[in-house]
Design an enzyme around this catalytic site. Structure first.
Site, PDB file in Angstrom:
ATOM      1  N   ASP A   1      20.018  -7.688  -3.192  1.00 11.61           N
ATOM      2  CA  ASP A   1      20.037  -6.218  -3.271  1.00 11.61           C
ATOM      3  C   ASP A   1      21.309  -5.760  -3.993  1.00 11.61           C
ATOM      4  OD1 ASP A   1      21.583  -7.111  -1.050  1.00 11.61           O
ATOM      5  OD2 ASP A   1      21.570  -5.108  -0.188  1.00 11.61           O
TER       6      ASP A   1
ATOM      7  N   HIS B   1      14.794 -14.401  -4.175  1.00 15.12           N
ATOM      8  CA  HIS B   1      14.720 -12.964  -3.865  1.00 15.12           C
ATOM      9  C   HIS B   1      16.013 -12.350  -4.388  1.00 15.12           C
ATOM     10  CE1 HIS B   1      13.452  -9.456  -1.384  1.00 15.12           C
ATOM     11  NE2 HIS B   1      14.760  -9.240  -1.315  1.00 15.12           N
TER      12      HIS B   1
ATOM     13  N   ASP C   1       9.553 -20.788  -1.784  1.00 16.94           N
ATOM     14  CA  ASP C   1      10.165 -20.413  -3.068  1.00 16.94           C
ATOM     15  C   ASP C   1       9.353 -19.289  -3.697  1.00 16.94           C
ATOM     16  OD1 ASP C   1      11.671 -20.246  -5.342  1.00 16.94           O
ATOM     17  OD2 ASP C   1      10.823 -22.047  -6.280  1.00 16.94           O
TER      18      ASP C   1
ATOM     19  N   GLU D   1      16.474 -15.613  -0.373  1.00 17.97           N
ATOM     20  CA  GLU D   1      17.422 -14.682  -0.984  1.00 17.97           C
ATOM     21  C   GLU D   1      18.694 -15.466  -1.306  1.00 17.97           C
ATOM     22  OE1 GLU D   1      17.943 -10.919   1.048  1.00 17.97           O
ATOM     23  OE2 GLU D   1      19.220 -10.139  -0.555  1.00 17.97           O
TER      24      GLU D   1
HETATM   25  O1  9MR Z   1      23.081 -12.898   6.086  1.00 15.01           O
HETATM   26  C1  9MR Z   1      22.566 -11.915   6.951  1.00 15.01           C
HETATM   27  C2  9MR Z   1      21.918 -12.603   8.135  1.00 15.01           C
HETATM   28  O2  9MR Z   1      22.897 -13.283   8.888  1.00 15.01           O
HETATM   29  C3  9MR Z   1      21.172 -11.598   8.987  1.00 15.01           C
HETATM   30  O3  9MR Z   1      20.457 -12.282   9.990  1.00 15.01           O
HETATM   31  C4  9MR Z   1      20.214 -10.782   8.116  1.00 15.01           C
HETATM   32  C5  9MR Z   1      19.446  -9.730   8.897  1.00 15.01           C
HETATM   33  O4  9MR Z   1      20.291  -8.783   9.422  1.00 15.01           O
HETATM   34  O5  9MR Z   1      20.943 -10.141   7.073  1.00 15.01           O
HETATM   35  C6  9MR Z   1      21.568 -11.029   6.202  1.00 15.01           C
HETATM   36  O6  9MR Z   1      22.280 -10.294   5.253  1.00 15.01           O
HETATM   37  C7  9MR Z   1      21.560  -9.559   4.271  1.00 15.01           C
HETATM   38  C8  9MR Z   1      22.189  -8.185   4.228  1.00 15.01           C
HETATM   39  O7  9MR Z   1      21.951  -7.509   5.434  1.00 15.01           O
HETATM   40  C9  9MR Z   1      21.712  -7.350   3.054  1.00 15.01           C
HETATM   41  N1  9MR Z   1      21.844  -8.076   1.806  1.00 15.01           N
HETATM   42  C10 9MR Z   1      21.161  -9.344   1.828  1.00 15.01           C
HETATM   43  C11 9MR Z   1      21.723 -10.227   2.915  1.00 15.01           C
HETATM   44  C12 9MR Z   1      21.126 -11.627   2.859  1.00 15.01           C
HETATM   45  O8  9MR Z   1      19.785 -11.650   3.234  1.00 15.01           O
END
Ligand code: 9MR
Length: 573
Positions: A182, A495, A543, A552
């Site tokens: 994102d 992602h 994937d 991601e």
């Molecule tokens: O890395 C984060 C993970 O530990 C959490 O479980 C998850 C859900 O809250 O979010 C991950 O972080 C994301 C972030 O909130 C937004 N940008 C993408 C991150 C990676 O997925």
């Protein structure tokens, strides 16, 4: 053998192994390769015959003969496997593993520079995620793109309103890295990611001195890792409100953008709520950076002093606001990085401020938080506190308990070493470790192992760290590399908005996919149409662009990869 036939052989080899990977019977190796003096393992199925050989890919000649270890089950994959140890083979070359009756392994190298391109690639990934700038073809090649998110006009969200900056106030906070797939920027995650890059630089400066990333700043006399980290530090400095020294938790649109290029995302961006965690992680990384950049005042004029002051002010704000946990406002739907436990953040900030100022009171603040050492993550930063103190024992005052610091770090590593030793796969990962970002869990475990190796010189710690890297580079039950652009079967559909929207088939290189995660929190997304092939913890990976819970990429996941690749290059002799 005629030279023209070599590419043909390599291509046919990778097709053969692709077929094997599909039915789960491949011989798995580190697809990027091994340093000559490294511990070298491959994984074969339980029913493989005893003998294995390593062959030279170019001549077909057998260069090493060995026997597989006994079959044992690796619980996270529900698979029984046998290990092939060919550590004794140290001669550089291009090889493959052969076992009668099985398809050969992927081709791999043993080479002094086996990780040179990987090390540069996983750091260059940050440049590709820079906000507020165009990437030109000279530095980005085919990944050149127009500028997005100038962030010279960012709005103060209602949750962040203060007397001097009421709701809707326009501020400027350009630069920084997009967090992940994102386009938002989160102070907590930006701070921990930058810390680990600086940590890697401080531990292994010679590796980074030799590295040429071809950044716009390259050639200014500072190592590129510091040039890249500075892009993010500049943004973080703007996330501190000069009126009260609090730090905004994130800079974000209200909801996630579509899969468009940065230059096509014009939704307004906001700074959202000041939080204690943001202030403390900011204080920690700024204190550390003030030490690191002090030697480069010619390139980053005044930065060191400015960052030390910023760190101290954020610390003071956190003392006055010790319970400002992040609460996601109802109209904000992007990532949270929320965390109700703040003792570890206090401990880490205190430890870094102690190292930057040598004031014993900060050491006492660190101890008072009673934090156990552990494997670090964005939400548990206590591990960073202990490992920073351990890595900078030369900076400790007589007031500090040096032996305690060493004992705690080595204690954690010792537990990991045992897990590694007891694991049929020779990977220190239990079922519970297969969470969102499990590949980074594997690598943060390696970071702790490396730190223990630096303290004790006990070779098993380094070998275990190598195994964790092998795991993300192909010696895993999916038989794939998890780093885009590296290895025989890297992720192709991460992602990652830029990779999905840029019209280029190959994803942006150098990014570590999150990895196997049986939580499958993305099951209600487009993944419904192409679900995960398995619920087994270590096999729960897809994937596909929809798969944000396993595919991601993120700045805090690449950071331990940068650290471990640098460490193994510096320490494997
Ligand atoms: O890395 C984060 C993970 O530990 C959490 O479980 C998850 C859900 O809250 O979010 C991950 O972080 C994301 C972030 O909130 C937004 N940008 C993408 C991150 C990676 O997925």
């Amino acid at each position: 053998m005629k030279l023209w036939s070599i590419p043909f052989i390599l291509v046919s080899l990778s097709f053969a192994s692709m077929a094997q990977a599909a039915d789960g019977a491949a011989i798995e190796v580190d697809q990027v390769g091994y340093l000559p003096a490294a511990h070298k393992l491959a994984v074969a199925p339980a029913d493989a015959p005893d003998a294995f050989v390593v062959e030279d890919v170019l001549t077909g000649e057998t260069v090493f003969r060995g026997k597989l270890g006994i079959a044992a089950e690796w619980e996270p994959a529900r698979q029984s496997v046998r290990l092939a140890d060919f550590s004794a083979l140290k001669t550089p070359g291009h090889y493959r593993l052969h076992i009668d009756g099985l398809a050969d392994s992927d081709a791999f190298v043993i080479a002094d520079d086996a990780y040179a391109a990987l090390g540069a690639g996983v750091l260059k990934a940050y440049y590709f995620n820079r906000a507020s700038t165009a990437l030109d073809a000279k530095h980005a090649g085919i990944y050149a793109r127009a500028e997005g998110h100038p962030d010279d006009v960012v709005f103060v969200h209602a949750s962040a309103a203060s007397p001097q900056r009421p709701e809707g106030t326009k501020i400027s906070a350009p630069k920084g890295w997009y967090d992940a797939g994102d386009y938002n920027e989160y102070s907590v995650n930006a701070a921990v990611s930058t810390h680990q890059l600086l940590d890697a630089y401080e531990a292994f400066p010679q590796v980074f001195a030799a590295q040429k990333l071809d950044l716009p700043e390259s050639g200014n006399g500072a190592p590129d890792v510091l040039n890249e980290a500075w892009w993010n530090l500049q943004w973080l400095l703007d996330m501190q409100d000069p009126n009260d020294d609090g730090v905004y938790h994130k800079l974000t649109t209200l909801k996630f953008s579509g899969f468009v290029m940065p230059s096509e995302d014009h939704a307004p961006r906001y700074v959202v709520q000041k939080s204690t965690a943001a202030a403390l992680d900011f204080a920690a990384v700024m204190a550390q950076a003030s030490r690191v950049y002090a030697k480069f005042d010619g390139q980053f004029s005044g930065a060191s002093q400015r960052m030390l002051t910023a760190a101290q002010q954020a610390w003071t704000w956190a003392q006055q606001h010790p319970n400002a946990t992040y609460e996601q406002p109802a109209d904000v739907l992007t990532g949270k990085y929320d965390d109700a436990h703040l003792d570890d953040e206090f401990a880490w900030a205190a430890a870094e401020l102690y190292l930057a100022t040598h004031e014993d009171a900060f050491y006492d603040d660190f101890i008072a938080r009673k934090q156990a050492a552990g494997v670090p993550s964005w939400e548990n930063v206590a591990g960073f506190a202990w490992t920073s103190l351990a890595a900078h024992r030369d900076l400790l005052t007589p007031h500090a308990d040096r032996a305690l610091v060493e004992r705690r770090v080595v204690g954690v590593a010792e537990g990991l070493r045992r897990e590694w030793k007891d694991s049929a796969y020779a990977v220190a990962m239990q079922e519970k470790d297969f969470v969102w970002g499990s590949n980074a869990t594997a690598l943060n475990r390696a970071v702790v192992l490396v730190q223990a190796y630096r303290l004790t010189k006990k070779r098993a710690y380094l070998d275990a760290a190598q195994s964790q890297l092998d795991y993300v580079l192909g010696r895993n039950p999916l038989g794939r590399s998890f780093v885009t652009g590296f290895g025989a079967r890297p992720p192709l559909h991460i992602h990652h908005r830029v990779s999905a929207a840029d019209g280029i088939d190959a994803p942006v290189p150098g990014w570590l996919a999150g990895g196997a995660n049986p939580g499958q929190q993305d099951r209600d997304s487009d993944c419904k149409r192409a679900p995960y092939p398995s619920n087994v913890p270590a096999l729960s990976y897809l994937d596909a662009t929809c798969a944000y819970a396993s595919n991601e990429v993120a700045i805090n996941w690449n950071a331990p990869l940068v650290y471990v690749v640098a460490a193994l290059q510096a320490l494997t002799h």
